[in-house]
Design an enzyme around this catalytic site. Structure first.
Site, PDB file in Angstrom:
ATOM      1  N   VAL A   9       0.830  -1.211   0.000  1.00 29.98           N
ATOM      2  CA  VAL A   9       0.000   0.000   0.000  1.00 29.98           C
ATOM      3  C   VAL A   9       0.861   1.256   0.000  1.00 29.98           C
ATOM      4  O   VAL A   9       0.684   2.166  -0.821  1.00 29.98           O
ATOM      5  CB  VAL A   9      -0.946   0.014   1.214  1.00 29.98           C
ATOM      6  CG1 VAL A   9      -1.693   1.341   1.294  1.00 29.98           C
ATOM      7  CG2 VAL A   9      -1.928  -1.147   1.136  1.00 29.98           C
ATOM      8  N   ARG A  67      14.501  -3.292   3.325  1.00 28.39           N
ATOM      9  CA  ARG A  67      13.495  -2.818   2.385  1.00 28.39           C
ATOM     10  C   ARG A  67      13.879  -1.435   1.857  1.00 28.39           C
ATOM     11  O   ARG A  67      13.768  -1.164   0.656  1.00 28.39           O
ATOM     12  CB  ARG A  67      12.132  -2.759   3.088  1.00 28.39           C
ATOM     13  CG  ARG A  67      10.991  -2.133   2.285  1.00 28.39           C
ATOM     14  CD  ARG A  67      10.650  -2.921   1.060  1.00 28.39           C
ATOM     15  NE  ARG A  67       9.374  -2.496   0.466  1.00 28.39           N
ATOM     16  CZ  ARG A  67       8.993  -2.776  -0.759  1.00 28.39           C
ATOM     17  NH1 ARG A  67       9.781  -3.495  -1.543  1.00 28.39           N
ATOM     18  NH2 ARG A  67       7.823  -2.361  -1.209  1.00 28.39           N
ATOM     19  N   THR A  97      -2.648  -4.188   9.258  1.00 25.63           N
ATOM     20  CA  THR A  97      -3.498  -4.428  10.428  1.00 25.63           C
ATOM     21  C   THR A  97      -4.003  -5.868  10.341  1.00 25.63           C
ATOM     22  O   THR A  97      -5.105  -6.122   9.856  1.00 25.63           O
ATOM     23  CB  THR A  97      -4.681  -3.442  10.474  1.00 25.63           C
ATOM     24  OG1 THR A  97      -5.230  -3.299   9.151  1.00 25.63           O
ATOM     25  CG2 THR A  97      -4.253  -2.086  10.972  1.00 25.63           C
ATOM     26  N   THR A 104      -6.572  -0.499   7.366  1.00 22.78           N
ATOM     27  CA  THR A 104      -7.932  -0.948   7.666  1.00 22.78           C
ATOM     28  C   THR A 104      -8.110  -1.133   9.165  1.00 22.78           C
ATOM     29  O   THR A 104      -7.320  -1.814   9.819  1.00 22.78           O
ATOM     30  CB  THR A 104      -8.227  -2.277   6.950  1.00 22.78           C
ATOM     31  OG1 THR A 104      -8.058  -2.093   5.550  1.00 22.78           O
ATOM     32  CG2 THR A 104      -9.647  -2.732   7.236  1.00 22.78           C
ATOM     33  N   CYS A 108      -6.713  -8.621   3.112  1.00 25.65           N
ATOM     34  CA  CYS A 108      -7.959  -7.843   3.167  1.00 25.65           C
ATOM     35  C   CYS A 108      -9.191  -8.724   3.391  1.00 25.65           C
ATOM     36  O   CYS A 108      -9.769  -8.719   4.472  1.00 25.65           O
ATOM     37  CB  CYS A 108      -8.138  -7.031   1.876  1.00 25.65           C
ATOM     38  SG  CYS A 108      -7.063  -5.594   1.774  1.00 25.65           S
ATOM     39  N   ARG A 129       0.942 -13.188   2.195  1.00 21.15           N
ATOM     40  CA  ARG A 129       0.261 -12.894   3.462  1.00 21.15           C
ATOM     41  C   ARG A 129      -1.074 -13.618   3.560  1.00 21.15           C
ATOM     42  O   ARG A 129      -1.919 -13.527   2.685  1.00 21.15           O
ATOM     43  CB  ARG A 129       0.038 -11.382   3.589  1.00 21.15           C
ATOM     44  CG  ARG A 129       1.300 -10.587   3.818  1.00 21.15           C
ATOM     45  CD  ARG A 129       1.016  -9.106   3.793  1.00 21.15           C
ATOM     46  NE  ARG A 129       0.523  -8.663   2.500  1.00 21.15           N
ATOM     47  CZ  ARG A 129       0.089  -7.424   2.244  1.00 21.15           C
ATOM     48  NH1 ARG A 129       0.069  -6.529   3.221  1.00 21.15           N
ATOM     49  NH2 ARG A 129      -0.327  -7.094   1.036  1.00 21.15           N
TER      50      ARG A 129
END
Length: 421
Positions: free
Chosen positions: A16, A39, A84, A119, A259, A330
């Site tokens: 994101v 990263r 989250t 989220t 998600c 994930r």
């Protein structure tokens, strides 16, 4: 604050945060902060292992990548894009979000704005994050600093729907701040924004987007189970029903990722906190979470009917990522299939052309096979419809099956049923 003078910092450079930072970086200088030094080094070298941003996009964007939080002193708009997740009890884990909030609190100055994109359940921004910002910064909410919420809508692996052409929901803690935040996002989102009347409305809008998808996929999964018992091909049924203009084009399958398989639990957590038990949402979650076990039960039945001894057999699972054509591992529910097969005493090999072998080993203790062994497997499960498998064709997949007999299970309907006969 005037937007021309604003210095934006994006906290969290994952699926994101990075595309968002790069998009803002086309318009203004941006600080891209992440706690993972590796990263940051990777991005500074012009490479994104998530494959969401191309090297030329990184080079053309004015983003200063850093793991040094002291660099955040230069910012006056902070955008939080940390994950989250849920914990082992399927409860919201706000740890990364609150950690980012503490970091920002240490560098917050009068007049600054903090925008959350992660989220959360309705109310979390103002109930959890704001008090922490006040405590650490010593500043007063809506007097010396302000907050907003603008939920992310990134779809990993989707090269068509990007930050600039997805309508952005925005909100702010005061009308003036809401206007400013909306203006900020309109500077990069070409298709426009939707300004929500409050932060809670924006939070709720985000969490129901994926809850709606989850419930619809659960319905398709239940229908697939039913049609299997009736001896009807589910894909044929969906193609027929889809000829009606208003039929919703959902497909059965595993529901994972960051998600759809997670967000409904944020909503159910808040619902139960206010004394309401959400029947449909939780029923959909239970059904979707059980699909790995169902898939294995069907595979074992097929193997048994084919005279294949299950215990000690070799099974090839094609695909480990949570969806096709992305390296994102994930919350992949393919792991449910693998663990269930191992409980049957099956020897499982896993292949995925997109997944990082290092990530697969770190997250799931799975050593990916680089090239599956031909003529070696008693069963083959096409778990993720990566384009490499589709382009190679069903006959290429069949080469992995044992000459003495094997079972092929196409979980995603990647190949038409007639090709599996």
């Amino acid at each position: 604050m005037k937007l021309d003078d604003a210095k934006v910092a994006v906290i969290g450079l994952g699926y994101v945060g990075l595309p968002l930072a790069v998009e803002f970086g086309k318009k203004r200088p941006v600080i891209g902060f992440d706690i993972k030094a590796k990263r940051v080094e990777e991005l500074a070298d012009g490479y994104d292992h998530t494959l969401e941003v191309e090297p030329d996009e990184l080079a053309a964007s004015d983003v200063r990548f850093t793991a040094d939080e002291a660099d955040l002193d230069d910012a006056n708009i902070f955008i939080v894009t940390t994950p989250t997740p849920i914990d082992q009890h399927k409860q919201p884990d706000l740890g990364p979000l609150l950690s980012a909030t503490r970091t920002i609190g240490r560098h917050l100055s009068a007049g600054d704005i903090v925008i959350y994109e992660s989220t959360v359940y309705p109310g979390a921004t103002e109930e959890e994050c704001v008090p922490l910002l006040e405590q650490i910064s010593g500043l007063g909410f809506n007097e010396e600093f302000f907050v907003g919420y603008s939920p992310e809508r990134i779809n990993p692996g989707d090269k068509e729907h990007r930050v600039h052409n997805i309508v952005k929901v925005t909100s702010g803690s005061t009308p003036t701040i809401a206007d400013l935040i909306d203006e900020l996002y309109r500077s990069i989102v070409t298709v426009g924004t939707h300004r929500a009347p409050s932060i809670k409305v924006a939070e709720a809008a985000k969490v129901i987007e994926n809850t709606q998808r989850d419930v619809n996929i659960a319905l398709m999964n239940e229908l697939a189970i039913l049609f299997n018992r009736l001896g009807i091909d589910t894909e044929d049924v969906l193609l027929a029903a889809g000829s009606k203009w208003n039929f919703l084009n959902f497909r059965p399958g595993l529901v994972g990722g960051h998600c759809i398989g997670v967000d409904p639990y944020y909503l159910t957590y808040k619902a139960q906190a206010v004394g309401y038990h959400p029947e449909i949402i939780l029923a959909g979650r239970r059904l979707n979470d059980s699909m790995g076990t169902y898939v294995v039960s069907q595979l074992v039945k097929k193997m048994t009917k084919a005279g294949i001894l299950v215990r000690g057999s070799r099974v090839l699972v094609l695909g480990l990522t949570f969806k096709e054509n992305t390296p994102d591992l994930r919350n992949s529910r393919v792991i449910d299939i693998i663990r269930e097969l191992e409980d049957y005493g099956v020897l499982v090999d896993v292949h995925d052309p997109w997944a990082s072998p290092e990530d697969a080993l770190e997250h799931y203790c799975i050593e990916l096979v680089r090239v599956p062994e031909e003529s070696a497997y008693d069963a083959i499960v096409v778990a993720v419809g990566h384009r490499q498998y589709i382009n190679a064709g069903i006959e290429c997949v069949r080469r992995y099956g044992a000459p003495s007999g094997y079972v092929l299970y196409d979980l995603k309907g990647s190949f038409h049923s007639t090709a599996l006969m």
